[in-house]
Design a protein around this motif. Structure first.
Motif, PDB file in Angstrom:
ATOM      1  N   ILE A 132       0.980  -1.203  -0.075  1.00  0.00           N
ATOM      2  CA  ILE A 132      -0.066  -0.076   0.146  1.00  0.00           C
ATOM      3  C   ILE A 132       0.900   1.343  -0.007  1.00  0.00           C
ATOM      4  CG2 ILE A 132      -1.714   1.493   1.257  1.00  0.00           C
ATOM      5  CD1 ILE A 132      -2.728  -1.521   2.158  1.00  0.00           C
ATOM      6  N   GLN A 133       0.542   2.235  -0.885  1.00  0.00           N
ATOM      7  CA  GLN A 133       1.279   3.445  -0.920  1.00  0.00           C
ATOM      8  C   GLN A 133       0.616   4.601  -0.016  1.00  0.00           C
ATOM      9  OE1 GLN A 133       1.385   4.222  -5.146  1.00  0.00           O
ATOM     10  NE2 GLN A 133       2.397   2.234  -5.843  1.00  0.00           N
ATOM     11  N   TYR A 134       0.926   4.350   1.206  1.00  0.00           N
ATOM     12  CA  TYR A 134       0.412   5.436   2.085  1.00  0.00           C
ATOM     13  C   TYR A 134       0.533   6.703   1.613  1.00  0.00           C
ATOM     14  CZ  TYR A 134      -1.050   1.176   4.892  1.00  0.00           C
ATOM     15  OH  TYR A 134      -1.471   0.109   5.365  1.00  0.00           O
ATOM     16  N   ARG A 135       1.814   7.050   1.536  1.00  0.00           N
ATOM     17  CA  ARG A 135       2.202   8.575   1.290  1.00  0.00           C
ATOM     18  C   ARG A 135       1.713   9.140   0.062  1.00  0.00           C
ATOM     19  NH1 ARG A 135       6.582  11.206   2.868  1.00  0.00           N
ATOM     20  NH2 ARG A 135       7.558   9.496   3.770  1.00  0.00           N
ATOM     21  N   ARG A 136       1.316   8.321  -0.864  1.00  0.00           N
ATOM     22  CA  ARG A 136       0.937   8.656  -2.252  1.00  0.00           C
ATOM     23  C   ARG A 136      -0.611   9.027  -2.054  1.00  0.00           C
ATOM     24  NH1 ARG A 136       2.006   7.306  -7.932  1.00  0.00           N
ATOM     25  NH2 ARG A 136       0.108   8.346  -9.013  1.00  0.00           N
ATOM     26  N   ILE A 137      -1.277   7.925  -1.347  1.00  0.00           N
ATOM     27  CA  ILE A 137      -2.487   8.117  -1.017  1.00  0.00           C
ATOM     28  C   ILE A 137      -2.997   9.348  -0.143  1.00  0.00           C
ATOM     29  CG2 ILE A 137      -4.682   7.091   0.155  1.00  0.00           C
ATOM     30  CD1 ILE A 137      -3.633   4.271  -0.958  1.00  0.00           C
ATOM     31  N   LEU A 138      -2.099   9.679   0.738  1.00  0.00           N
ATOM     32  CA  LEU A 138      -2.482  10.773   1.758  1.00  0.00           C
ATOM     33  C   LEU A 138      -2.147  12.109   1.140  1.00  0.00           C
ATOM     34  CD1 LEU A 138      -1.123   9.610   5.003  1.00  0.00           C
ATOM     35  CD2 LEU A 138      -3.499   9.672   4.644  1.00  0.00           C
ATOM     36  N   HIS A 196      -8.342  15.171  -4.525  1.00  0.00           N
ATOM     37  CA  HIS A 196      -9.063  14.318  -5.472  1.00  0.00           C
ATOM     38  C   HIS A 196     -10.176  13.405  -4.643  1.00  0.00           C
ATOM     39  CE1 HIS A 196      -5.986  14.936  -8.626  1.00  0.00           C
ATOM     40  NE2 HIS A 196      -5.155  14.966  -7.670  1.00  0.00           N
ATOM     41  N   SER A 197     -11.180  13.139  -5.578  1.00  0.00           N
ATOM     42  CA  SER A 197     -12.302  12.049  -4.887  1.00  0.00           C
ATOM     43  C   SER A 197     -11.503  10.783  -4.398  1.00  0.00           C
ATOM     44  CB  SER A 197     -13.339  12.004  -5.981  1.00  0.00           C
ATOM     45  OG  SER A 197     -12.789  11.147  -6.871  1.00  0.00           O
ATOM     46  N   GLN A 198     -12.222  10.179  -3.437  1.00  0.00           N
ATOM     47  CA  GLN A 198     -11.526   8.803  -2.675  1.00  0.00           C
ATOM     48  C   GLN A 198     -11.519   8.094  -4.087  1.00  0.00           C
ATOM     49  OE1 GLN A 198     -13.616   7.538   0.637  1.00  0.00           O
ATOM     50  NE2 GLN A 198     -12.946   9.121   1.615  1.00  0.00           N
ATOM     51  N   ARG A 199     -12.574   8.027  -5.138  1.00  0.00           N
ATOM     52  CA  ARG A 199     -12.483   7.145  -6.417  1.00  0.00           C
ATOM     53  C   ARG A 199     -11.236   7.117  -7.042  1.00  0.00           C
ATOM     54  NH1 ARG A 199     -17.024   4.977  -9.571  1.00  0.00           N
ATOM     55  NH2 ARG A 199     -18.361   5.917  -7.576  1.00  0.00           N
ATOM     56  N   LYS A 200     -10.860   8.556  -7.425  1.00  0.00           N
ATOM     57  CA  LYS A 200      -9.860   8.795  -8.100  1.00  0.00           C
ATOM     58  C   LYS A 200      -8.228   8.516  -7.098  1.00  0.00           C
ATOM     59  CE  LYS A 200     -11.217  12.467 -11.216  1.00  0.00           C
ATOM     60  NZ  LYS A 200     -11.151  13.865 -11.596  1.00  0.00           N
ATOM     61  N   VAL A 201      -8.325   8.616  -6.020  1.00  0.00           N
ATOM     62  CA  VAL A 201      -7.216   8.395  -5.321  1.00  0.00           C
ATOM     63  C   VAL A 201      -6.904   6.886  -5.254  1.00  0.00           C
ATOM     64  CG1 VAL A 201      -6.223   8.177  -2.849  1.00  0.00           C
ATOM     65  CG2 VAL A 201      -7.268  10.372  -3.814  1.00  0.00           C
ATOM     66  N   ALA A 202      -8.183   6.061  -5.115  1.00  0.00           N
ATOM     67  CA  ALA A 202      -8.012   4.613  -5.142  1.00  0.00           C
ATOM     68  C   ALA A 202      -7.574   4.040  -6.480  1.00  0.00           C
ATOM     69  CB  ALA A 202      -9.602   3.971  -4.936  1.00  0.00           C
ATOM     70  N   ALA A 203      -8.053   4.606  -7.648  1.00  0.00           N
ATOM     71  CA  ALA A 203      -7.610   4.038  -8.691  1.00  0.00           C
ATOM     72  C   ALA A 203      -6.267   4.419  -9.121  1.00  0.00           C
ATOM     73  CB  ALA A 203      -8.605   4.904  -9.887  1.00  0.00           C
ATOM     74  N   SER A 204      -5.525   5.584  -8.702  1.00  0.00           N
ATOM     75  CA  SER A 204      -4.133   5.812  -9.000  1.00  0.00           C
ATOM     76  C   SER A 204      -3.169   4.790  -8.375  1.00  0.00           C
ATOM     77  CB  SER A 204      -3.675   7.349  -8.166  1.00  0.00           C
ATOM     78  OG  SER A 204      -2.468   7.636  -8.620  1.00  0.00           O
ATOM     79  N   PRO A 205      -3.303   4.425  -7.104  1.00  0.00           N
ATOM     80  CA  PRO A 205      -2.228   3.357  -6.740  1.00  0.00           C
ATOM     81  C   PRO A 205      -3.082   1.974  -6.950  1.00  0.00           C
ATOM     82  CG  PRO A 205      -3.016   4.475  -4.901  1.00  0.00           C
ATOM     83  CD  PRO A 205      -3.510   5.069  -6.233  1.00  0.00           C
ATOM     84  N   GLY A 206      -4.058   1.977  -7.560  1.00  0.00           N
ATOM     85  CA  GLY A 206      -4.586   0.577  -7.640  1.00  0.00           C
ATOM     86  C   GLY A 206      -5.197   0.008  -6.240  1.00  0.00           C
ATOM     87  N   HIS A 207      -5.763   0.580  -5.280  1.00  0.00           N
ATOM     88  CA  HIS A 207      -6.163   0.095  -4.242  1.00  0.00           C
ATOM     89  C   HIS A 207      -7.708   0.346  -4.190  1.00  0.00           C
ATOM     90  CE1 HIS A 207      -1.981  -0.245  -2.832  1.00  0.00           C
ATOM     91  NE2 HIS A 207      -1.810   0.816  -2.845  1.00  0.00           N
ATOM     92  N   SER A 208      -8.412  -0.342  -3.065  1.00  0.00           N
ATOM     93  CA  SER A 208      -9.822  -0.306  -3.153  1.00  0.00           C
ATOM     94  C   SER A 208     -10.300   0.837  -2.452  1.00  0.00           C
ATOM     95  CB  SER A 208     -10.407  -1.647  -2.442  1.00  0.00           C
ATOM     96  OG  SER A 208     -10.197  -1.457  -0.973  1.00  0.00           O
TER      97      SER A 208
END
Length: 67
Positions: free
Chosen positions: A3-9, A15-27
């Motif tokens: 999980i790319q914690y730094r990138r997600i945070l 960005h929306s949670q949908r876009k954030v999730a799509a970027s690193p490929g997490h749910s």
């Protein structure tokens, strides 16, 4: 995949949670859980560059790590 914690945070405020999730490929569920926990714990940006994703994970989810 780790999980790319730094990138997600870093992406979450702009960005929306949908876009954030799509970027690193997490749910979206995992992204929401992490953002909620970071908000609850008062985690702020910018994140100290010395912290690794593993260290951020231990800070946000200490109950999942044994001493």
């Amino acid at each position: 995949m780790a999980i790319q914690y730094r990138r997600i945070l870093k992406l979450s405020p702009n960005h929306s949670q949908r876009k954030v999730a799509a970027s690193p490929g997490h749910s979206r569920r995992k992204v929401k859980e992490m953002i909620d926990r970071a908000t609850q714990d008062g985690f702020t940006l910018p994140i100290d560059k010395a912290l690794t994703d593993s260290q951020i994970e231990r800070m946000l989810f200490p109950e999942t790590h044994w001493p």
